[in-house]
Scaffold this active site. Structure first.
Site, short mmCIF file in Angstrom:
data_model
loop_
_atom_site.label_atom_id
_atom_site.label_comp_id
_atom_site.label_asym_id
_atom_site.label_seq_id
_atom_site.Cartn_x
_atom_site.Cartn_y
_atom_site.Cartn_z
N GLY A 238 0.76 -1.24 0.00
CA GLY A 238 0.00 0.00 0.00
C GLY A 238 0.79 1.29 0.00
O GLY A 238 0.21 2.36 -0.23
N GLU A 272 3.81 -6.81 1.92
CA GLU A 272 3.37 -7.16 0.56
C GLU A 272 3.38 -5.94 -0.36
O GLU A 272 2.36 -5.62 -0.99
CB GLU A 272 1.94 -7.71 0.60
CG GLU A 272 1.73 -8.93 1.47
CD GLU A 272 0.25 -9.27 1.66
OE1 GLU A 272 -0.62 -8.50 1.21
OE2 GLU A 272 -0.03 -10.31 2.28
N GLY A 274 3.70 -3.71 -3.61
CA GLY A 274 3.67 -3.92 -5.06
C GLY A 274 4.17 -2.67 -5.76
O GLY A 274 5.31 -2.57 -6.21
N ARG A 275 3.30 -1.67 -5.78
CA ARG A 275 3.58 -0.43 -6.49
C ARG A 275 4.94 0.19 -6.13
O ARG A 275 5.67 0.65 -6.99
CB ARG A 275 2.47 0.57 -6.16
CG ARG A 275 2.48 1.82 -7.00
CD ARG A 275 1.47 2.84 -6.46
NE ARG A 275 0.19 2.30 -6.08
CZ ARG A 275 -0.89 2.26 -6.87
NH1 ARG A 275 -0.84 2.77 -8.08
NH2 ARG A 275 -2.02 1.75 -6.44
N TYR A 315 -9.29 5.18 -13.14
CA TYR A 315 -9.30 5.89 -11.85
C TYR A 315 -9.12 7.39 -11.98
O TYR A 315 -9.01 8.08 -10.98
CB TYR A 315 -8.16 5.41 -10.94
CG TYR A 315 -7.95 3.92 -10.86
CD1 TYR A 315 -8.87 3.09 -10.24
CD2 TYR A 315 -6.79 3.34 -11.38
CE1 TYR A 315 -8.65 1.73 -10.15
CE2 TYR A 315 -6.56 1.98 -11.29
CZ TYR A 315 -7.50 1.18 -10.67
OH TYR A 315 -7.28 -0.16 -10.59
N CYS A 341 -11.82 3.76 -29.63
CA CYS A 341 -13.06 4.49 -29.93
C CYS A 341 -13.89 4.74 -28.68
O CYS A 341 -14.99 4.21 -28.53
CB CYS A 341 -13.86 3.69 -30.95
SG CYS A 341 -12.84 3.29 -32.36
N GLU A 342 -13.36 5.49 -27.77
CA GLU A 342 -14.07 5.90 -26.56
C GLU A 342 -13.49 7.22 -26.09
O GLU A 342 -12.27 7.39 -26.12
CB GLU A 342 -13.82 4.90 -25.41
CG GLU A 342 -14.40 3.55 -25.63
CD GLU A 342 -14.75 2.86 -24.32
OE1 GLU A 342 -15.00 3.54 -23.31
OE2 GLU A 342 -14.79 1.63 -24.35
N TYR A 369 0.80 -1.90 -12.15
CA TYR A 369 -0.58 -1.87 -12.62
C TYR A 369 -0.67 -1.27 -14.02
O TYR A 369 -1.60 -0.53 -14.34
CB TYR A 369 -1.48 -1.15 -11.60
CG TYR A 369 -1.34 -1.72 -10.22
CD1 TYR A 369 -1.81 -3.00 -9.94
CD2 TYR A 369 -0.68 -1.01 -9.20
CE1 TYR A 369 -1.65 -3.56 -8.67
CE2 TYR A 369 -0.52 -1.56 -7.93
CZ TYR A 369 -1.01 -2.83 -7.67
OH TYR A 369 -0.84 -3.38 -6.42
N1 LLP Z 1 -1.55 -7.06 -0.80
C1 LLP Z 1 -2.84 -7.18 -1.14
C2 LLP Z 1 -3.69 -8.15 -0.45
C3 LLP Z 1 -3.38 -6.36 -2.16
O1 LLP Z 1 -4.66 -6.46 -2.49
C4 LLP Z 1 -2.54 -5.42 -2.82
C5 LLP Z 1 -3.06 -4.58 -3.89
C6 LLP Z 1 -1.19 -5.37 -2.44
C7 LLP Z 1 -0.74 -6.19 -1.43
C8 LLP Z 1 -0.22 -4.44 -3.09
O2 LLP Z 1 -0.56 -3.10 -2.90
P1 LLP Z 1 0.46 -1.95 -3.35
O3 LLP Z 1 1.68 -2.05 -2.49
O4 LLP Z 1 0.76 -2.16 -4.78
O5 LLP Z 1 -0.31 -0.70 -3.12
N2 LLP Z 1 -4.91 -1.31 -9.85
C9 LLP Z 1 -4.80 -0.30 -8.82
C10 LLP Z 1 -4.17 -0.86 -7.56
C11 LLP Z 1 -4.90 -2.05 -6.99
C12 LLP Z 1 -4.26 -2.62 -5.77
C13 LLP Z 1 -4.87 -3.92 -5.40
N3 LLP Z 1 -4.28 -4.58 -4.28
C14 LLP Z 1 -4.00 0.86 -9.38
O6 LLP Z 1 -3.64 0.84 -10.55
O7 LLP Z 1 -3.78 1.85 -8.67
#
Ligand code: LLP
Length: 413
Positions: A238, A272, A274-275, A315, A341-342, A369
């Site tokens: 997050g 966990e 990601g981003r 978003y 086409c949108e 993402y």
């Molecule tokens: N753990 C769980 C259980 C999650 O659902 C997520 C992301 C993460 C970890 C990783 O979160 P991060 O560190 O990446 O914030 N598509 C959206 C983001 C969706 C995130 C979903 N879950 C976007 O493009 O902003």
């Protein structure tokens, strides 16, 4: 050092010019920097005790080369599907470094995860607990689990990516978690291992994380009273990145208060992210096809679209868009749009740029993402992915062909 920098006016990925990459691999094209991924990962490792485990949220970018770079660096993985599990296994990741999240784990995915002996299932409901117990029993195994607890804190982020509020579909309600833990502890084919929470994505404030942790710690103490000892705590992902001019907490500012609160407790820490690991390690390289002036707006139609990078359309996300080679002419105001086409097919509104047809543009902060959310809408083949490592550029996923587009389809007899 930023992995995407200008040398003599030309934007580079590490030591490779984006002009050269466009010539070699075509556009649109995703470009990742190995160095940037490793650096982002190391920032977490530096702050954490040796026992901790950083499980990359595979959903953010599941290209095998990205997973491989992270696995070699010592990362674990947070998966949410059988497909993601197979991807991390394909790069030789250690199953004991895999945690399995998600509200809808299928029987097949559970079986595969159990057969490989993953570290932990992050269980999100009473029904899932029952299913996991049955599936593990059938395989003659005991499944290690955490409950993903919904701490009901406001992550103060976009509603679509906020997950820790009562009204969200994620996790088990805080008020019900204690009873569910007792239930889990009593089931024969389950072993309670930890606790998990993930409150949302692109968080720019460290406070909600500590708020959530406080709640989890209260619950952990109640569980101790019940004779349930946990071995690990998974604080989810997050942590946000800078897309525009956001003030983003450092990894240290985010982790320090959390680690302080955990001091003295014998709990292994899992994360966990990601981003934060890949978001700023990738750009989407695109070329201007046409310029089209209208009475009200000027449109720059580029060869990348919402099927490639869905975030702006989905978003309203803002991604910086920069020219690969800066022009001397005066800048105009452009709508940067794709060929789909949108009217929702845009990458950026009202951008100040000096543009000519054929110019290359880089859409920044597209490493998370991005490709993973792309589609074939309008029968557009998915773009190539390239990873730069120093002076070398490696094609890590070839551009899709027409044959790829129609694979598996057939006409009626
Ligand atoms: N753990 C769980 C259980 C999650 O659902 C997520 C992301 C993460 C970890 C990783 O979160 P991060 O560190 O990446 O914030 N598509 C959206 C983001 C969706 C995130 C979903 N879950 C976007 O493009 O902003």
């Amino acid at each position: 050092m930023n992995a995407f920098q200008r040398f003599e006016g030309v934007l580079h990925a590490e030591a490779v010019s984006l002009i050269d990459l466009a010539a070699e691999f075509g556009t649109p094209c995703w470009v990742y920097s190995r160095q940037a991924i490793e650096k982002a990962f190391d920032e977490f490792q530096r702050e954490l005790p040796d026992s901790a485990l950083v499980c990359f949220a595979v959903k953010a970018n599941s290209n095998l080369a990205v997973l491989d770079v992270l696995a070699r660096r010592g990362a674990g993985f947070d998966i949410v599907s059988e497909g993601e599990l197979r991807r991390v296994l394909a790069v030789g990741a250690d199953p004991r470094r895999i945690v399995f999240s998600g509200v809808g784990k299928s029987v097949a995915a559970m079986e595969l995860a159990l057969q490989h002996g993953i570290l932990c299932f992050n269980v999100e409901s009473a029904a899932e607990l029952e299913r996991l117990n049955v599936v593990a029993g059938r395989l003659g195994q005991v499944a290690p689990l955490s409950l993903r607890v919904n701490p009901d804190v406001d992550a103060r982020t976009h509603p679509y990516i906020s997950t820790g509020l009562k009204e969200n579909k994620f996790g088990v309600a805080y008020a019900e978690a204690r009873a569910l833990y007792r239930q889990a502890a009593a089931l024969p084919h389950l072993v309670v291992d930890g606790i998990d929470c993930h409150i949302g994505s692109q968080l720019l404030d460290a406070a909600p994380f500590t708020e959530a942790l406080d709640k989890l710690l209260r619950l952990i103490d109640q569980l101790t009273d019940d004779g349930i000892e946990l071995r690990h705590i998974d604080l989810g992902g997050g942590l946000g990145i800078r897309y525009h001019d956001e003030q983003v907490p450092t990894v240290e500012a985010y982790l320090r208060p959390l680690l302080d609160k955990l001091a003295g407790r014998r709990l292994r820490v899992l994360l966990e992210p990601g981003r934060r690991l890949v978001g700023n390690a990738g750009v989407l390289l695109t070329q201007v096809e046409y310029l089209k002036a209208s009475e009200i707006k000027n449109f720059a139609i580029v060869d990348a679209a919402m099927n490639d990078l869905a975030r702006p359309a989905l978003y309203g996300s803002w991604h910086q868009i920069v020219p690969v080679l800066t022009r001397r002419e005066d800048a105009g105001t452009w709508e940067i749009v794709g060929p789909i086409c949108e009217s929702g097919d845009f990458l950026g509104h009202q951008r100040q740029l000096a543009l000519a047809p054929g110019d290359l543009l880089a859409v920044l902060s597209a490493g998370a993402y991005g490709m993973v959310m792309s589609s074939n809408y309008n029968s557009r083949p998915r773009a190539a992915e390239v990873m730069v490592d120093g002076r070398q550029a490696h094609l890590v996923r070839r551009r899709e062909s027409f044959d790829d587009l129609i694979r598996g389809e057939q006409c009626l007899p």
